[in-house]
Scaffold this motif. Structure first.
Motif, PDB file in Angstrom:
ATOM      1  N   GLY A  59      41.633-127.819 -79.140  1.00  0.00           N
ATOM      2  CA  GLY A  59      42.202-127.343 -80.226  1.00  0.00           C
ATOM      3  C   GLY A  59      42.266-125.751 -79.998  1.00  0.00           C
ATOM      4  O   GLY A  59      41.467-125.095 -79.408  1.00  0.00           O
ATOM      5  N   ALA A  60      43.397-125.211 -80.451  1.00  0.00           N
ATOM      6  CA  ALA A  60      43.703-123.771 -80.295  1.00  0.00           C
ATOM      7  C   ALA A  60      44.399-123.138 -81.459  1.00  0.00           C
ATOM      8  O   ALA A  60      45.250-123.772 -82.124  1.00  0.00           O
ATOM      9  CB  ALA A  60      44.444-123.566 -79.013  1.00  0.00           C
ATOM     10  N   ARG A  61      44.218-121.725 -81.613  1.00  0.00           N
ATOM     11  CA  ARG A  61      44.851-121.111 -82.732  1.00  0.00           C
ATOM     12  C   ARG A  61      46.265-121.143 -82.256  1.00  0.00           C
ATOM     13  O   ARG A  61      47.340-121.248 -83.231  1.00  0.00           O
ATOM     14  CB  ARG A  61      44.235-119.623 -82.760  1.00  0.00           C
ATOM     15  N   THR A  62      46.552-121.015 -81.113  1.00  0.00           N
ATOM     16  CA  THR A  62      48.075-121.009 -80.356  1.00  0.00           C
ATOM     17  C   THR A  62      47.896-121.621 -79.296  1.00  0.00           C
ATOM     18  O   THR A  62      47.129-121.747 -78.583  1.00  0.00           O
ATOM     19  CB  THR A  62      48.519-119.456 -80.237  1.00  0.00           C
ATOM     20  N   LEU A  63      49.283-122.077 -78.668  1.00  0.00           N
ATOM     21  CA  LEU A  63      49.274-122.902 -77.332  1.00  0.00           C
ATOM     22  C   LEU A  63      49.024-121.833 -76.149  1.00  0.00           C
ATOM     23  O   LEU A  63      48.551-122.121 -75.418  1.00  0.00           O
ATOM     24  CB  LEU A  63      50.812-123.434 -77.159  1.00  0.00           C
ATOM     25  N   GLU A  64      49.592-120.603 -76.490  1.00  0.00           N
ATOM     26  CA  GLU A  64      49.230-119.451 -75.464  1.00  0.00           C
ATOM     27  C   GLU A  64      47.782-119.183 -75.272  1.00  0.00           C
ATOM     28  O   GLU A  64      47.429-119.129 -74.249  1.00  0.00           O
ATOM     29  CB  GLU A  64      49.875-118.209 -76.024  1.00  0.00           C
TER      30      GLU A  64
ATOM     31  N   HIS B 197      50.862-133.364 -95.513  1.00  0.00           N
ATOM     32  CA  HIS B 197      49.462-134.267 -95.053  1.00  0.00           C
ATOM     33  C   HIS B 197      48.546-133.114 -94.126  1.00  0.00           C
ATOM     34  O   HIS B 197      49.346-132.343 -93.532  1.00  0.00           O
ATOM     35  CB  HIS B 197      49.545-135.373 -94.819  1.00  0.00           C
ATOM     36  N   PRO B 198      47.480-133.158 -94.294  1.00  0.00           N
ATOM     37  CA  PRO B 198      46.811-132.345 -93.108  1.00  0.00           C
ATOM     38  C   PRO B 198      47.226-132.684 -91.675  1.00  0.00           C
ATOM     39  O   PRO B 198      47.474-133.714 -91.441  1.00  0.00           O
ATOM     40  CB  PRO B 198      45.106-132.701 -93.526  1.00  0.00           C
ATOM     41  N   ARG B 199      47.382-131.591 -91.031  1.00  0.00           N
ATOM     42  CA  ARG B 199      47.492-131.861 -89.622  1.00  0.00           C
ATOM     43  C   ARG B 199      46.506-132.596 -89.070  1.00  0.00           C
ATOM     44  O   ARG B 199      45.182-132.648 -89.456  1.00  0.00           O
ATOM     45  CB  ARG B 199      47.467-130.176 -88.919  1.00  0.00           C
ATOM     46  N   PRO B 200      46.752-133.384 -88.044  1.00  0.00           N
ATOM     47  CA  PRO B 200      45.731-134.069 -87.305  1.00  0.00           C
ATOM     48  C   PRO B 200      44.502-133.259 -86.695  1.00  0.00           C
ATOM     49  O   PRO B 200      44.406-132.200 -86.418  1.00  0.00           O
ATOM     50  CB  PRO B 200      46.484-134.961 -86.152  1.00  0.00           C
ATOM     51  N   PHE B 201      43.420-134.019 -86.333  1.00  0.00           N
ATOM     52  CA  PHE B 201      42.151-133.586 -85.799  1.00  0.00           C
ATOM     53  C   PHE B 201      41.481-132.354 -86.669  1.00  0.00           C
ATOM     54  O   PHE B 201      40.989-131.366 -86.003  1.00  0.00           O
ATOM     55  CB  PHE B 201      42.619-132.920 -84.148  1.00  0.00           C
ATOM     56  N   ASP B 202      41.576-132.445 -87.903  1.00  0.00           N
ATOM     57  CA  ASP B 202      41.065-131.226 -88.830  1.00  0.00           C
ATOM     58  C   ASP B 202      41.663-130.089 -88.554  1.00  0.00           C
ATOM     59  O   ASP B 202      40.977-128.930 -88.701  1.00  0.00           O
ATOM     60  CB  ASP B 202      39.746-131.361 -88.499  1.00  0.00           C
TER      61      ASP B 202
ATOM     62  N   PRO C  80      39.062-125.345 -92.921  1.00  0.00           N
ATOM     63  CA  PRO C  80      38.562-123.939 -92.801  1.00  0.00           C
ATOM     64  C   PRO C  80      37.488-123.623 -91.577  1.00  0.00           C
ATOM     65  O   PRO C  80      37.711-122.671 -91.263  1.00  0.00           O
ATOM     66  CB  PRO C  80      38.174-123.558 -94.330  1.00  0.00           C
ATOM     67  N   GLY C  81      36.684-124.424 -91.774  1.00  0.00           N
ATOM     68  CA  GLY C  81      35.577-124.229 -90.696  1.00  0.00           C
ATOM     69  C   GLY C  81      36.078-124.233 -89.238  1.00  0.00           C
ATOM     70  O   GLY C  81      35.876-123.357 -88.337  1.00  0.00           O
TER      71      GLY C  81
END
Length: 212
Positions: A10-15, A67-72, A76-77
């Motif tokens: 998981g990342a905040r952005t793909l970059e 709906h919520p994005r996958p993988f949580d 917020p955490g």
């Protein structure tokens, strides 16, 4: 029958995710695409036959999904953790008999959703929230036709071992066993839940990616 299909970073952005992969694994992931209607997009790194690493992030060019994005990714955490740096957040197991597994597990399997990216299509069942043991229990995927890994160039990075830690290791073991995955993870009891992927770079260096 089920087996590892891919691991999820998981990342905040793909970059930011791509830079993290280059830093730790020495090779840049390839562009993937958008998951229309799910609010995410990805990049992919081939880990040899039948396995790959997915870098996933919210897609700023899509509206917020219903709906919520996958993988949580909307948790917020996790969002706060990804502000610091990308991290391993989940894994996905492949099965050719998704409907049979879902019928046997009932609600524990989660809702089956159809997804696509370009001309790739697949169906996935995500375990219900709070039943995924902090994402140690994988989503199940059944590809419609060839899977993503068959189209990826080999990075020569290899997944050596997938490990998990959890306070209730017996419950995790039981949930994996009923999905035919009891021998896939090296599992141990620990006060905190954690997923660890041990990989070997092209230069032979071993690297551990962790969820915490």
């Amino acid at each position: 029958m089920a087996e590892i299909d891919h691991i999820v970073l998981g990342a905040r952005t793909l970059e930011e995710g791509a830079a993290f992969v280059v830093q730790h694994l020495g090779v840049k992931p390839k562009p993937g695409g958008r998951h229309e209607g799910f609010g995410t997009h990805n990049m992919l790194l081939g880990l040899g036959r039948g396995c790959y690493l997915e870098v996933i992030a919210p897609d700023p060019e899509q509206p917020a999904p219903a709906h919520p994005r996958p993988f949580d990714l909307d948790d917020p955490g996790l969002r706060m953790a990804l502000e610091a740096e990308p991290r391993l957040i989940a894994w996905v197991a492949r099965t050719p008999v998704l409907d049979a597994v879902v019928a046997r597990l009932g609600p524990r399997a989660g809702e089956v959703k159809s997804m696509s990216r370009g001309d790739l299509s697949w169906r996935m069942a995500f375990p219900p929230q709070r039943q995924d043991m902090d994402n140690l229990i994988p989503a199940l995927i059944q590809w419609q036709g060839e899977g993503a890994s068959s189209r990826l160039p080999d990075s020569h990075v290899r997944l050596l071992q997938l490990e998990a830690e959890h306070p209730d290791a017996d419950a995790v073991r039981a949930a994996l066993a009923e999905r035919g995955l009891e021998d896939v993870l090296k599992l141990r009891r620990s006060p905190h839940a954690r997923l660890v992927a041990r990989l070997k770079r092209l230069d032979g260096t071993e690297v551990a990616l962790s969820s915490g």
